[in-house]
Design a protein around this motif. Structure first.
Motif, PDB file in Angstrom:
ATOM      1  N   LYS A   2      43.144  29.952  41.410  1.00  0.00           N
ATOM      2  CA  LYS A   2      43.376  29.062  40.283  1.00  0.00           C
ATOM      3  C   LYS A   2      44.733  29.390  39.689  1.00  0.00           C
ATOM      4  O   LYS A   2      45.204  30.526  39.739  1.00  0.00           O
ATOM      5  CB  LYS A   2      42.269  29.172  39.248  1.00  0.00           C
ATOM      6  N   ILE A   3      45.375  28.400  39.160  1.00  0.00           N
ATOM      7  CA  ILE A   3      46.692  28.584  38.559  1.00  0.00           C
ATOM      8  C   ILE A   3      46.532  28.469  37.047  1.00  0.00           C
ATOM      9  O   ILE A   3      45.940  27.533  36.536  1.00  0.00           O
ATOM     10  CB  ILE A   3      47.678  27.527  39.074  1.00  0.00           C
ATOM     11  N   THR A   4      47.050  29.447  36.350  1.00  0.00           N
ATOM     12  CA  THR A   4      46.997  29.432  34.887  1.00  0.00           C
ATOM     13  C   THR A   4      48.414  29.543  34.332  1.00  0.00           C
ATOM     14  O   THR A   4      49.306  30.100  34.962  1.00  0.00           O
ATOM     15  CB  THR A   4      46.149  30.598  34.346  1.00  0.00           C
ATOM     16  N   ARG A   5      48.627  29.010  33.176  1.00  0.00           N
ATOM     17  CA  ARG A   5      49.927  29.078  32.525  1.00  0.00           C
ATOM     18  C   ARG A   5      49.885  30.191  31.474  1.00  0.00           C
ATOM     19  O   ARG A   5      49.023  30.211  30.618  1.00  0.00           O
ATOM     20  CB  ARG A   5      50.278  27.745  31.878  1.00  0.00           C
ATOM     21  N   GLN A   6      50.826  31.114  31.580  1.00  0.00           N
ATOM     22  CA  GLN A   6      50.916  32.199  30.620  1.00  0.00           C
ATOM     23  C   GLN A   6      51.550  31.676  29.329  1.00  0.00           C
ATOM     24  O   GLN A   6      52.106  30.580  29.278  1.00  0.00           O
ATOM     25  CB  GLN A   6      51.763  33.341  31.188  1.00  0.00           C
ATOM     26  N   GLN A   7      51.503  32.484  28.267  1.00  0.00           N
ATOM     27  CA  GLN A   7      52.067  32.082  26.983  1.00  0.00           C
ATOM     28  C   GLN A   7      53.563  31.797  27.083  1.00  0.00           C
ATOM     29  O   GLN A   7      54.078  30.929  26.385  1.00  0.00           O
ATOM     30  CB  GLN A   7      51.821  33.162  25.927  1.00  0.00           C
ATOM     31  N   ASN A   8      54.279  32.508  27.950  1.00  0.00           N
ATOM     32  CA  ASN A   8      55.714  32.283  28.084  1.00  0.00           C
ATOM     33  C   ASN A   8      56.037  31.081  28.970  1.00  0.00           C
ATOM     34  O   ASN A   8      57.197  30.797  29.237  1.00  0.00           O
ATOM     35  CB  ASN A   8      56.410  33.541  28.628  1.00  0.00           C
ATOM     36  N   GLY A   9      55.013  30.369  29.449  1.00  0.00           N
ATOM     37  CA  GLY A   9      55.223  29.172  30.251  1.00  0.00           C
ATOM     38  C   GLY A   9      55.218  29.408  31.745  1.00  0.00           C
ATOM     39  O   GLY A   9      55.205  28.457  32.516  1.00  0.00           O
ATOM     40  N   ALA A  10      55.239  30.647  32.160  1.00  0.00           N
ATOM     41  CA  ALA A  10      55.242  30.947  33.592  1.00  0.00           C
ATOM     42  C   ALA A  10      53.858  30.689  34.192  1.00  0.00           C
ATOM     43  O   ALA A  10      52.843  30.863  33.531  1.00  0.00           O
ATOM     44  CB  ALA A  10      55.648  32.398  33.833  1.00  0.00           C
ATOM     45  N   LEU A  11      53.851  30.280  35.443  1.00  0.00           N
ATOM     46  CA  LEU A  11      52.581  30.064  36.129  1.00  0.00           C
ATOM     47  C   LEU A  11      52.145  31.342  36.799  1.00  0.00           C
ATOM     48  O   LEU A  11      52.948  32.108  37.307  1.00  0.00           O
ATOM     49  CB  LEU A  11      52.728  28.958  37.179  1.00  0.00           C
ATOM     50  N   GLU A  12      50.852  31.560  36.816  1.00  0.00           N
ATOM     51  CA  GLU A  12      50.286  32.776  37.400  1.00  0.00           C
ATOM     52  C   GLU A  12      49.093  32.364  38.239  1.00  0.00           C
ATOM     53  O   GLU A  12      48.363  31.455  37.885  1.00  0.00           O
ATOM     54  CB  GLU A  12      49.855  33.696  36.251  1.00  0.00           C
ATOM     55  N   THR A  13      48.883  33.040  39.345  1.00  0.00           N
ATOM     56  CA  THR A  13      47.696  32.766  40.150  1.00  0.00           C
ATOM     57  C   THR A  13      46.716  33.916  39.998  1.00  0.00           C
ATOM     58  O   THR A  13      47.097  35.064  39.787  1.00  0.00           O
ATOM     59  CB  THR A  13      48.038  32.587  41.641  1.00  0.00           C
ATOM     60  N   ALA A  14      45.455  33.568  40.096  1.00  0.00           N
ATOM     61  CA  ALA A  14      44.383  34.563  39.999  1.00  0.00           C
ATOM     62  C   ALA A  14      43.262  34.129  40.927  1.00  0.00           C
ATOM     63  O   ALA A  14      43.117  32.932  41.192  1.00  0.00           O
ATOM     64  CB  ALA A  14      43.894  34.671  38.562  1.00  0.00           C
ATOM     65  N   PRO A  15      42.480  35.065  41.425  1.00  0.00           N
ATOM     66  CA  PRO A  15      41.349  34.679  42.280  1.00  0.00           C
ATOM     67  C   PRO A  15      40.413  33.736  41.546  1.00  0.00           C
ATOM     68  O   PRO A  15      40.197  33.867  40.347  1.00  0.00           O
ATOM     69  CB  PRO A  15      40.654  35.993  42.584  1.00  0.00           C
ATOM     70  N   LEU A  16      39.902  32.767  42.272  1.00  0.00           N
ATOM     71  CA  LEU A  16      38.962  31.821  41.716  1.00  0.00           C
ATOM     72  C   LEU A  16      37.634  32.527  41.444  1.00  0.00           C
ATOM     73  O   LEU A  16      37.153  33.280  42.272  1.00  0.00           O
ATOM     74  CB  LEU A  16      38.728  30.669  42.690  1.00  0.00           C
ATOM     75  N   ASP A  17      37.053  32.283  40.280  1.00  0.00           N
ATOM     76  CA  ASP A  17      35.733  32.822  39.982  1.00  0.00           C
ATOM     77  C   ASP A  17      34.713  32.061  40.820  1.00  0.00           C
ATOM     78  O   ASP A  17      34.639  30.847  40.735  1.00  0.00           O
ATOM     79  CB  ASP A  17      35.393  32.663  38.496  1.00  0.00           C
ATOM     80  N   VAL A  18      33.977  32.757  41.644  1.00  0.00           N
ATOM     81  CA  VAL A  18      33.024  32.084  42.527  1.00  0.00           C
ATOM     82  C   VAL A  18      31.591  32.231  42.039  1.00  0.00           C
ATOM     83  O   VAL A  18      30.660  32.057  42.790  1.00  0.00           O
ATOM     84  CB  VAL A  18      33.156  32.615  43.990  1.00  0.00           C
ATOM     85  N   ASP A  19      31.394  32.517  40.812  1.00  0.00           N
ATOM     86  CA  ASP A  19      30.048  32.647  40.255  1.00  0.00           C
ATOM     87  C   ASP A  19      29.426  31.342  40.160  1.00  0.00           C
ATOM     88  O   ASP A  19      29.100  30.444  40.106  1.00  0.00           O
ATOM     89  CB  ASP A  19      30.078  33.304  38.876  1.00  0.00           C
TER      90      ASP A  19
END
Length: 87
Positions: A70-87
């Protein structure tokens, strides 16, 4: 050597199939079984093959979902990727 997915032995020829190939083969098996034009013995053999294809497709989907990020936007506007929650 066959892998096991949910106690279904997946033969080597099925393991080599792409998801799309396996799904197409599974759809053809469903058509044959629904038509009812096969003998009982052939139906059992076809059903077994279908179960192997189903297990292979499920394994492929499970693997794909684990690789999705999943791609999330940090407070400074940069994009960050993180593992998808598969729950």
């Amino acid at each position: 050597m066959a892998e096991t997915s949910n106690t279904v032995d997946i033969p080597e020829d099925v393991r080599k199939m792409s998801f799309e190939e396996a799904l197409s083969a599974l759809e053809e098996i469903v058509r044959q079984l629904e038509a009812g034009d096969v003998s009982l013995e052939d139906s059992i053999e076809i059903y077994t093959r279908g179960n192997q294809l189903r297990a292979h497709c499920e394994a492929k989907l499970r693997d794909a979902s684990q690789r999705i990020e999943k791609i999330t936007r940090q407070q400074n506007g940069a994009l960050e990727t993180a593992p998808l929650d598969v729950d």
